[in-house]
Each structure stands twice: as C-alpha cells, then as structure tokens.
Design a protein around this motif. Structure first.
Motif, PDB file in Angstrom:
ATOM      1  N   ASN A 113       0.834  -1.198   0.000  1.00 55.66           N
ATOM      2  CA  ASN A 113       0.000   0.000   0.000  1.00 55.66           C
ATOM      3  C   ASN A 113       0.869   1.248   0.000  1.00 55.66           C
ATOM      4  OD1 ASN A 113      -1.827   2.065   0.476  1.00 55.66           O
ATOM      5  ND2 ASN A 113      -3.098   0.820   1.839  1.00 55.66           N
ATOM      6  N   HIS A 114       0.993   1.909  -1.155  1.00 56.14           N
ATOM      7  CA  HIS A 114       1.873   3.070  -1.234  1.00 56.14           C
ATOM      8  C   HIS A 114       1.310   4.281  -0.500  1.00 56.14           C
ATOM      9  CE1 HIS A 114      -0.950   3.913  -4.513  1.00 56.14           C
ATOM     10  NE2 HIS A 114      -0.574   5.184  -4.432  1.00 56.14           N
ATOM     11  N   LYS A 115      -0.015   4.356  -0.356  1.00 55.88           N
ATOM     12  CA  LYS A 115      -0.602   5.479   0.371  1.00 55.88           C
ATOM     13  C   LYS A 115      -0.221   5.421   1.854  1.00 55.88           C
ATOM     14  CE  LYS A 115      -4.590   6.182  -2.659  1.00 55.88           C
ATOM     15  NZ  LYS A 115      -4.187   7.545  -3.054  1.00 55.88           N
ATOM     16  N   LEU A 116      -0.206   4.219   2.391  1.00 56.48           N
ATOM     17  CA  LEU A 116       0.179   4.062   3.789  1.00 56.48           C
ATOM     18  C   LEU A 116       1.636   4.461   3.992  1.00 56.48           C
ATOM     19  CD1 LEU A 116      -0.487   3.034   6.658  1.00 56.48           C
ATOM     20  CD2 LEU A 116       0.220   0.760   5.904  1.00 56.48           C
ATOM     21  N   LEU A 117       2.525   4.022   3.091  1.00 56.28           N
ATOM     22  CA  LEU A 117       3.937   4.348   3.213  1.00 56.28           C
ATOM     23  C   LEU A 117       4.198   5.839   2.980  1.00 56.28           C
ATOM     24  CD1 LEU A 117       5.540   1.279   1.424  1.00 56.28           C
ATOM     25  CD2 LEU A 117       5.653   1.830   3.843  1.00 56.28           C
ATOM     26  N   GLN A 118       3.427   6.444   2.099  1.00 52.58           N
ATOM     27  CA  GLN A 118       3.585   7.878   1.862  1.00 52.58           C
ATOM     28  C   GLN A 118       3.289   8.662   3.135  1.00 52.58           C
ATOM     29  OE1 GLN A 118       4.626   9.233  -1.010  1.00 52.58           O
ATOM     30  NE2 GLN A 118       4.503  11.354  -0.279  1.00 52.58           N
ATOM     31  N   ASP A 119       2.304   8.226   3.897  1.00 51.08           N
ATOM     32  CA  ASP A 119       1.968   8.888   5.158  1.00 51.08           C
ATOM     33  C   ASP A 119       3.063   8.695   6.211  1.00 51.08           C
ATOM     34  OD1 ASP A 119      -0.405   9.728   4.047  1.00 51.08           O
ATOM     35  OD2 ASP A 119      -1.581   8.070   4.866  1.00 51.08           O
ATOM     36  N   LYS A 120       3.850   7.628   6.065  1.00 47.76           N
ATOM     37  CA  LYS A 120       4.896   7.326   7.049  1.00 47.76           C
ATOM     38  C   LYS A 120       6.258   7.871   6.622  1.00 47.76           C
ATOM     39  CE  LYS A 120       1.939   4.846   9.397  1.00 47.76           C
ATOM     40  NZ  LYS A 120       1.369   5.373  10.668  1.00 47.76           N
ATOM     41  N   LYS A 121       6.286   8.778   5.656  1.00 46.35           N
ATOM     42  CA  LYS A 121       7.552   9.286   5.115  1.00 46.35           C
ATOM     43  C   LYS A 121       8.487   9.838   6.191  1.00 46.35           C
ATOM     44  CE  LYS A 121       7.224  12.868   2.497  1.00 46.35           C
ATOM     45  NZ  LYS A 121       6.940  13.715   1.318  1.00 46.35           N
TER      46      LYS A 121
END
Length: 430
Positions: A113-121
C-alpha cells in the motif's frame, strides 16, 4: 490465488528437478565420508522446497515467479555452502535462508500500500538516520559488525530497504516546485539529497567504501525516475549539472581516499600475492583450476582462504562446481531482478521501488564478482542470496518482497476515524 495452476505445478517441478540434479552431482562427485551426509542435505533441501510451495499459496499474488526464483537460488546457495571444503550440513545457512524467506513475505505485506507508506515518510527518513547513527556509534573502521554473543549484525544493511522507500515516497511531490533565488526546486528532492549525503558521509567515516556504490545506485535510480515523473519538467541543464557534480565528488573522493584504498586501486596482485593481492590471486587461480565443470563439491582448496564463503564466493563456487554452475546462479538472480522490469509495476511508486531494488542487487553482485576477478578494486561486499551472512540474506529477502509488492500492489484507501459531526447527537428520551 491468481496464478495459473498448471504454471504453478510446472514451476514446482522445475525447481525440484534443478535441486535434485545438484544433489546427484554431490552424490557422484562430492567429497563426503558417509552417504548419510548427502541424504540429510538432500532431505533438508527438498523439505524446504515443498514447505515453501505450500506457504506461498496463503498469499494472494498476481504472479509467483519471484517466489520460485527465490527458493531456487536460496537452496542452490544452501547446497553450495554445505559443500565448501567437505560435504556436510550448514545449519546456520539453512536458518538464514528460512529467515530470508520470512523476510521476503514481510516486505511483500508491508510495501503493498503506497498510500500508507507515503503517510509514514517522516518515520522512514528517521529510520534511515537512526540506522546510520548506530553505524557511526557502534561500529569502527576495523569492524563494521555489531557482535552479540555468537551473532553478528551489519547494521548498514538494514538502511538499504529504508533508503529505497525514502527514494520512492516523495515521487508524487515532484510537481510541487518552489522558488529559491532564481531556481525552481522541490523540497523533497533537497531532503533526499541531504539524506544521501548523511548516508555517504557516515559510510566514509566508517571506512565502508564497498557499500557506497550500492547506496549511490539506489539514489541514482530514484533520482532518474523523479525527473521522468509526468509533468515534473526537470530541465536538461539541471540534469547535466547534477551529473557533473557527482563526477566531481567521485574524483575528489578518489584523490583524497585513505592510503589503503589508494593501494587497492593500484595494487598488482601477482607481485603481492601474500599481501593485499592474496584473496584475488587465489580466487583467480581457483577459477582457472575449476574450469567449466569444477573439481567436485568439497574438493577445492579455496575453502582454506579467508572469507571464501562470502567475499570471494563466486570463485569458490567456480572452483568446486565449475564456471557453468556459478554463471547459472548469477543468471537466476539477474532473471529475478529483470522480471519486475519486464512486467511493469501497477503504480509509478512501485515502479520506483522496483528500479531501486534492482539497481542495488545488481550493483552489489557486480562489485563482488568483478572484485574477485580483479576487474575492479576488491570491495568485500556479498553476492545477494549466495554469500553467507544473516544480515545480507535477511535484507535481500525483504527487498525481493518489495519487488513482489510492486507486482501485486494494494490500492486500499487508509481508514480514517469517523468525524465528530458524523456521530449521532440524539439521546434516549427519559
């Protein structure tokens, strides 16, 4: 399960036949005391094969090609490592192979899930800095490992997947340009450049020059995909300027590198066969001695040379198994890295991850092979999946899981808590 059942069965059969052929080579040509040694080794290989074939069915993926290539290479590595010097049973390497497989599935689950990882930048950037601080504080130029009892960990390895995610999680921000003086810049690019500088400086401070090309290759792949991002409008002049700046830094680094690095750049291994040229000269002699088909599993002399199972493992395999087997193992890894590039990823984010992972694995493998063959200065890095080493195998497995995630991504929106306005405000009447 999305895979074709017929293709799945034939893939299982192919992997089993490949490993059985290797075990037959051990039986007929290997150096062992009792047949039981070969039988135990064979049982362990086949049990691990079949167990993994069953386990991967629990994961819904678009394709299982990478899974089959991974188990093919890992059990090849297990057979190699169990035969160096004499046929036996390398329990430690078997455990690290199992950890590698588990780490692969962890990478697959965490990176879908790239959206989840983007939030964890911010946490990803912080993770890279934290790992590099551990390298800076707890390792030394003489020993880049952290030793806990009989276990040894190379912390810089764990920075690689985090650094790959850092290169990918700001891709969507390439259209957000800001004016600084007369230049249009992307803040996230400056942050990534600063992070890369921190990583490189700490690696230089720790004298871990062998890992520098790997980190730089990850950054290069991520940077190229950034400037190719739709509507990013990165000018050619800036690209040429960045390349020129990198070349200048490389030249300065080579000129002012420590004395032992300068010596490795110019050493004649044949005139210094008992000094800095010892490993490389012995490796070349072993490759020549092994020829195409090898002297036989467990019958080589290179197993008496320091770091035969990791730093010069390509030469060790070439001596005992022959250049054909060594090239087959390398070819399998190359296929593993090319599959995600042949089958395009389902998102630009996952495509960036695939490019960065492939760059890291190929550069690391090339450094080991070319260094062993004296084509470049000896670096001492490992061949992914083939060399012995728990940290390297675990991280390499995780990165293959990242490749799998790119082939079977998840596009679920992150769950948000209900807004206060959506909560009913009525109460029970008394």
């Amino acid at each position: 399960m999305y895979a074709n059942p017929v293709a799945y069965v034939f893939s299982c059969i192919f992997v089993l036949i490949a490993h059985i052929a290797m075990l037959l080579n051990v039986y007929f040509n290997g150096n062992y005391t009792e047949v039981r040694d070969v039988a135990v080794l064979g049982a362990a290989v086949l049990i691990l094969d079949i167990s993994y074939f069953i386990v991967i069915l629990l994961f819904k993926q678009t394709s299982y090609v990478l899974d089959f290539l991974l188990i093919l290479v890992l059990n090849m590595s297990f057979i190699f490592q169990s035969c160096f010097g004499k046929v036996g049973f390398d329990v430690k390497h078997l455990i690290t192979c199992i950890v590698c497989l588990a780490s692969c599935k962890a990478g697959y689950i965490l990176c879908r899930n790239h959206k989840l990882l983007q939030d964890k930048k911010p946490y990803i950037y912080g993770g890279v800095i934290f790992v590099m601080l551990i390298v800076f504080v707890f390792t030394s130029p003489e020993d880049m490992w952290i030793r806990i009892g009989s276990f040894a960990i190379q912390p810089s390895e764990f920075a690689k997947p985090l650094f790959i995610l850092a290169c990918a999680t700001s891709i969507a921000d390439q259209q957000k340009k800001h004016k600084i003086l007369t230049f249009s810049v992307v803040y996230e690019n400056l942050a990534l450049l600063a992070l890369t500088a921190i990583v490189c400086l700490i690696q230089v401070k720790s004298h871990d020059y062998g890992s520098l090309p790997t980190f730089l290759s990850i950054f290069a792949a991520g940077f190229l995909l950034r400037i190719c991002y739709p509507k990013a409008k990165f000018s050619k002049k800036k690209l040429i300027g960045v390349i020129a700046l990198v070349i200048v830094f490389v030249l300065i680094g080579l000129k002012y590198a420590p004395e032992y690095v300068q010596h490795r750049l110019h050493v004649d291994i044949w005139s210094d066969k008992t000094g800095d040229g010892y490993q490389q000269s012995q490796a070349l002699i072993a490759i020549a001695k092994g020829g195409w088909f090898g002297v036989g599993p467990g019958k080589g002399f290179l197993s008496n040379v320091f770091a035969f199972e990791n730093d010069i493992v390509f030469a060790t395999i070439s001596e005992e198994w022959g250049l054909i087997y060594a090239l087959m193992a390398i070819f399998a890894i190359l296929v593993m890295t090319s599959v995600p590039l042949v089958n395009p990823a389902r998102s630009y984010y996952h495509g960036t991850i695939s490019a960065c992972v492939c760059a890291a694995l190929i550069v690391q493998m090339a450094l080991n092979i070319f260094g062993s063959c004296n084509l470049i200065p000896f670096t001492g890095v490992t061949i992914p999946f083939i060399s012995a080493g728990g940290s390297s195998l675990m991280v390499s497995g995780f990165m293959v899981g990242m490749l799998m995630a790119a082939q079977s991504p998840s596009f679920k929106e992150p769950k948000h808590k209900k807004k206060e306005a959506d909560v009913p405000t009525w109460r029970w009447q008394e």
